[in-house]
Scaffold this motif. Structure first.
Motif, PDB file in Angstrom:
ATOM      1  N   ALA A   1      32.726  44.608  41.887  1.00  0.00           N
ATOM      2  CA  ALA A   1      32.710  43.145  41.883  1.00  0.00           C
ATOM      3  C   ALA A   1      32.368  42.573  40.519  1.00  0.00           C
ATOM      4  CB  ALA A   1      31.705  42.641  42.920  1.00  0.00           C
ATOM      5  N   ALA A   2      31.730  43.399  39.682  1.00  0.00           N
ATOM      6  CA  ALA A   2      31.334  42.944  38.344  1.00  0.00           C
ATOM      7  C   ALA A   2      30.864  44.157  37.554  1.00  0.00           C
ATOM      8  CB  ALA A   2      30.214  41.913  38.434  1.00  0.00           C
ATOM      9  N   TRP A   3      30.635  43.957  36.265  1.00  0.00           N
ATOM     10  CA  TRP A   3      29.979  44.992  35.475  1.00  0.00           C
ATOM     11  C   TRP A   3      29.056  44.336  34.460  1.00  0.00           C
ATOM     12  CZ3 TRP A   3      30.839  45.007  30.227  1.00  0.00           C
ATOM     13  CH2 TRP A   3      32.039  44.479  29.749  1.00  0.00           C
TER      14      TRP A   3
ATOM     15  N   ASP B   1      28.619  49.307  37.018  1.00  0.00           N
ATOM     16  CA  ASP B   1      29.500  48.494  37.853  1.00  0.00           C
ATOM     17  C   ASP B   1      28.687  47.991  39.037  1.00  0.00           C
ATOM     18  OD1 ASP B   1      31.701  48.884  36.259  1.00  0.00           O
ATOM     19  OD2 ASP B   1      32.496  50.553  37.435  1.00  0.00           O
ATOM     20  N   VAL B   2      28.894  46.732  39.412  1.00  0.00           N
ATOM     21  CA  VAL B   2      28.235  46.153  40.580  1.00  0.00           C
ATOM     22  C   VAL B   2      29.178  46.295  41.772  1.00  0.00           C
ATOM     23  CG1 VAL B   2      27.278  44.044  41.590  1.00  0.00           C
ATOM     24  CG2 VAL B   2      26.924  44.550  39.161  1.00  0.00           C
ATOM     25  N   VAL B   3      28.651  46.849  42.861  1.00  0.00           N
ATOM     26  CA  VAL B   3      29.484  47.193  44.010  1.00  0.00           C
ATOM     27  C   VAL B   3      28.822  46.685  45.293  1.00  0.00           C
ATOM     28  CG1 VAL B   3      30.470  49.213  42.888  1.00  0.00           C
ATOM     29  CG2 VAL B   3      28.331  49.428  44.143  1.00  0.00           C
ATOM     30  N   PRO B   4      29.558  46.668  46.418  1.00  0.00           N
ATOM     31  CA  PRO B   4      28.943  46.250  47.691  1.00  0.00           C
ATOM     32  C   PRO B   4      27.801  47.182  48.075  1.00  0.00           C
ATOM     33  CG  PRO B   4      31.350  46.313  47.868  1.00  0.00           C
ATOM     34  CD  PRO B   4      30.999  46.962  46.572  1.00  0.00           C
TER      35      PRO B   4
ATOM     36  N   SER C   1      42.298  50.002  36.486  1.00  0.00           N
ATOM     37  CA  SER C   1      42.953  50.224  37.772  1.00  0.00           C
ATOM     38  C   SER C   1      41.973  50.182  38.946  1.00  0.00           C
ATOM     39  CB  SER C   1      43.689  51.574  37.780  1.00  0.00           C
ATOM     40  OG  SER C   1      42.773  52.656  37.721  1.00  0.00           O
ATOM     41  N   ILE C   2      40.660  50.164  38.655  1.00  0.00           N
ATOM     42  CA  ILE C   2      39.671  50.073  39.728  1.00  0.00           C
ATOM     43  C   ILE C   2      39.862  48.753  40.469  1.00  0.00           C
ATOM     44  CG2 ILE C   2      37.233  50.082  40.321  1.00  0.00           C
ATOM     45  CD1 ILE C   2      38.198  52.691  39.108  1.00  0.00           C
ATOM     46  N   ARG C   3      39.968  48.820  41.787  1.00  0.00           N
ATOM     47  CA  ARG C   3      40.233  47.615  42.570  1.00  0.00           C
ATOM     48  C   ARG C   3      39.026  46.675  42.601  1.00  0.00           C
ATOM     49  NH1 ARG C   3      40.610  48.141  47.753  1.00  0.00           N
ATOM     50  NH2 ARG C   3      39.787  50.272  47.874  1.00  0.00           N
ATOM     51  N   ASN C   4      39.324  45.387  42.666  1.00  0.00           N
ATOM     52  CA  ASN C   4      38.270  44.396  42.841  1.00  0.00           C
ATOM     53  C   ASN C   4      37.768  44.431  44.282  1.00  0.00           C
ATOM     54  OD1 ASN C   4      38.771  43.605  40.214  1.00  0.00           O
ATOM     55  ND2 ASN C   4      40.107  41.908  40.814  1.00  0.00           N
ATOM     56  N   THR C   5      36.490  44.192  44.472  1.00  0.00           N
ATOM     57  CA  THR C   5      35.928  44.168  45.821  1.00  0.00           C
ATOM     58  C   THR C   5      36.592  43.064  46.643  1.00  0.00           C
ATOM     59  OG1 THR C   5      33.798  44.957  45.000  1.00  0.00           O
ATOM     60  CG2 THR C   5      33.820  43.882  47.158  1.00  0.00           C
TER      61      THR C   5
ATOM     62  N   VAL D   1      32.801  39.326  35.778  1.00  0.00           N
ATOM     63  CA  VAL D   1      32.848  39.225  37.240  1.00  0.00           C
ATOM     64  C   VAL D   1      34.295  39.321  37.706  1.00  0.00           C
ATOM     65  CG1 VAL D   1      32.402  37.725  39.240  1.00  0.00           C
ATOM     66  CG2 VAL D   1      30.752  37.829  37.355  1.00  0.00           C
ATOM     67  N   THR D   2      34.544  40.196  38.667  1.00  0.00           N
ATOM     68  CA  THR D   2      35.900  40.334  39.230  1.00  0.00           C
ATOM     69  C   THR D   2      35.964  39.877  40.686  1.00  0.00           C
ATOM     70  OG1 THR D   2      35.438  42.619  39.901  1.00  0.00           O
ATOM     71  CG2 THR D   2      36.433  42.289  37.724  1.00  0.00           C
ATOM     72  N   ALA D   3      34.794  39.765  41.335  1.00  0.00           N
ATOM     73  CA  ALA D   3      34.759  39.345  42.738  1.00  0.00           C
ATOM     74  C   ALA D   3      33.623  38.333  42.921  1.00  0.00           C
ATOM     75  CB  ALA D   3      34.558  40.544  43.661  1.00  0.00           C
ATOM     76  N   PRO D   4      33.871  37.067  42.611  1.00  0.00           N
ATOM     77  CA  PRO D   4      32.812  36.052  42.651  1.00  0.00           C
ATOM     78  C   PRO D   4      32.245  35.805  44.051  1.00  0.00           C
ATOM     79  CG  PRO D   4      34.961  35.031  42.302  1.00  0.00           C
ATOM     80  CD  PRO D   4      35.161  36.505  42.146  1.00  0.00           C
ATOM     81  N   HIS D   5      32.934  36.306  45.096  1.00  0.00           N
ATOM     82  CA  HIS D   5      32.487  36.072  46.470  1.00  0.00           C
ATOM     83  C   HIS D   5      31.382  37.039  46.907  1.00  0.00           C
ATOM     84  CE1 HIS D   5      36.048  38.742  46.365  1.00  0.00           C
ATOM     85  NE2 HIS D   5      35.226  39.523  47.051  1.00  0.00           N
ATOM     86  N   LEU D   6      31.058  38.073  46.119  1.00  0.00           N
ATOM     87  CA  LEU D   6      30.064  39.057  46.533  1.00  0.00           C
ATOM     88  C   LEU D   6      28.679  38.423  46.614  1.00  0.00           C
ATOM     89  CD1 LEU D   6      29.757  42.216  47.078  1.00  0.00           C
ATOM     90  CD2 LEU D   6      28.725  42.259  44.816  1.00  0.00           C
TER      91      LEU D   6
END
Length: 513
Positions: free
Chosen positions: A170-172, A155-158, A251-255, A206-211
């Protein structure tokens, strides 16, 4: 715990002891025992102070703060959550904690039945919450270099932020064994090389394209975001600290966005510095990332706790008597400076103005106090970090004086002495925050309070590293903060208070019953 899975508790009174009983010392020294509770670190700090056993307390192997433990599992987003709130969220039960019992006199020979039940329930429900939370994954854990092997799904995270945002994704994608990663046309650089602390990731979703993607500029010359790379799949180079093991759970929240993405080519160039600073944390991270070679660990790490107020609440519960003496000295220093009795000159800061020269001016556009406080980055493990953060928070935010006095009077009526109330203010600030609003004082007061903290602690050396709390960059940012205070960009306008924890239906700060 009995055979039916029901927990029990043993209540031990130690307030009359000059030293810890031998069997209790053995329990504290047992590395297989986990001590847990809400704010349990503060409880141990008090035991260490009262019974003069700080070395024993400091060597306890496993202490779990349930609020932080729950936040790392994304159960709550505030690490200073109370036990009764955790019980409600995790166990779906109501824990009645009568404030009259809490504020009653505990330094008595024989506890009342209500006090015994109160203490026992604290222990029992803490353990039940912990057992339930153990079943959930720690979402704040990051991938290790040993686990960053080709074929792993991540998983890609901040890269940094508060714990609740670190528990998002934000993505995987999948790690690939490529040494180089070629970027889209007109991106800068056009190709990046894998280093010891980076890996190439083939992004699948991608779940958070703004990262932000560190170290990469898009075709417009702005810091590139995931969304700039187009639809998956695509490959990018990322630091390992932005990866964690993939969790197959929707259920994991998007960044969440760190701020609204701004196209720098059309951004308002007159944006106030105080506002601009609020949205730079991700951008600074991009600037610090070197894609041309290995990413090196910096001397000063960014503290992962962006929720500064919550972090300081937890730190304050571990204050030592020496820390408190520092805090008192800083308060006296700031008051003396405001009255022109001392001159707070300090290398690294502009010379201070005369107290009479500071005017109470206010701006219609304000910077957030917590972002101001976090401007100067300090070493994560510096021994004066705790004192500095508590001192700066205390300097920046002032209690509503009339409501503070009302609360103190109620606490006295409940049997607490002046000394006990003072201790509560140092060790349990979250209790006061729950029922008293705070405000940022006018420049003529705020300036000296903040400058006194910088002057008193900025040059303090860590006994192990021999490094000062502030480096050159930290002094520069501290100096800019003081300038903005003088310009009125930080103080709350008269009649306004923006720092209240809980509000009632009328928008007024809630009061403790």
């Amino acid at each position: 715990c009995n055979s039916d899975g029901i927990f029990g508790a043993i209540i031990l009174q130690v307030y009359r002891c000059e030293n810890l009983p031998r069997n209790l010392v053995a329990l504290f020294e047992d590395s297989t025992v986990i001590f847990l509770g809400a704010y349990v670190g503060g409880d141990f700090a008090k035991i260490g102070r009262d019974l003069k056993c700080q070395p024993i307390i400091k060597n306890i192997a496993h202490i779990v703060n349930l609020g932080s433990y729950a936040r790392k599992r994304d159960v709550v987003q505030n690490g200073t959550v109370t036990l009764d709130e955790l019980v409600k969220i995790v166990l779906c039960e109501t824990l009645e904690k009568n404030p009259t019992v809490r504020l009653s006199k505990w330094s008595v020979t024989k506890l009342t039945k209500a006090q015994i039940e109160y203490a026992a329930l604290d222990a029992i429900k803490s353990l039940e919450v912990y057992v339930k939370l153990q079943q959930l994954p720690d979402l704040s854990l990051r991938l290790s270099k040993e686990d960053a092997i080709p074929g792993s799904i991540v998983d890609v995270v901040p890269s940094h932020g508060n714990v609740s945002s670190m528990a998002t994704r934000a993505a995987w994608g999948t790690l690939v064994d490529d040494k180089y990663c070629r970027l889209p046309l007109n991106f800068t650089p056009s190709r990046v090389k894998r280093g010891a602390s980076t890996r190439v990731v083939k992004i699948e979703h991608v779940t958070a394209p703004h990262l932000f993607v560190p170290g990469i500029k898009n075709s417009r010359g702005n810091h590139a975001c995931l969304g700039d790379f187009g639809d998956p799949p695509f490959s990018i180079l990322l630091p390992i600290k932005m990866m964690k093991k993939h969790i197959d759970d929707n259920s994991i929240r998007n960044t969440p966005p760190a701020h609204d993405h701004v196209d720098e080519s059309t951004a308002n160039v007159t944006e106030p510095a105080a506002i601009l600073d609020m949205r730079l944390s991700q951008e600074e991270d991009c600037q610090d990332f070197d894609t041309s070679s290995e990413t090196l660990e910096t001397e000063i790490e960014i503290d992962d706790e962006a929720e500064f107020d919550d972090v300081v609440d937890e730190m304050s519960r571990d204050l030592t008597s020496e820390d408190i003496e520092h805090l008192k000295a800083i308060t006296i220093l700031s008051e003396a400076a405001a009255e022109n009795r001392v001159v707070l000159k300090c290398e690294g800061l502009d010379d201070p103005p005369q107290a009479s020269e500071i005017k109470d001016v206010f701006s219609s556009i304000l910077g957030d106090g917590f972002h101001y406080i976090d401007r100067s980055k300090i070493p994560v493990k510096h021994e004066y970090k705790k004192t500095y953060k508590v001192a700066l928070r205390n300097a920046w935010f002032a209690w509503n004086p009339s409501k503070l006095q009302s609360l103190k009077s109620a606490m006295k009526a409940g049997g607490l002495s002046e000394k006990e109330i003072e201790a509560e203010m140092y060790y349990n600030a979250s209790f006061f925050k729950a029922c008293i609003d705070r405000r940022v004082l006018p420049p003529r007061l705020l300036y000296w309070r903040v400058r006194a903290v910088y002057t008193a602690l900025g040059n303090k050396l860590d006994s192990k590293t021999k490094q000062p709390l502030f480096n050159k960059a930290a002094w520069k940012k501290a100096n800019n903060v003081l300038r903005e205070i003088l310009d009125g960009n930080a103080s709350d306008p008269p009649g306004f208070s923006f720092y209240t924890v809980r509000l009632d239906s009328k928008g007024e700060p809630k009061k403790n019953k």
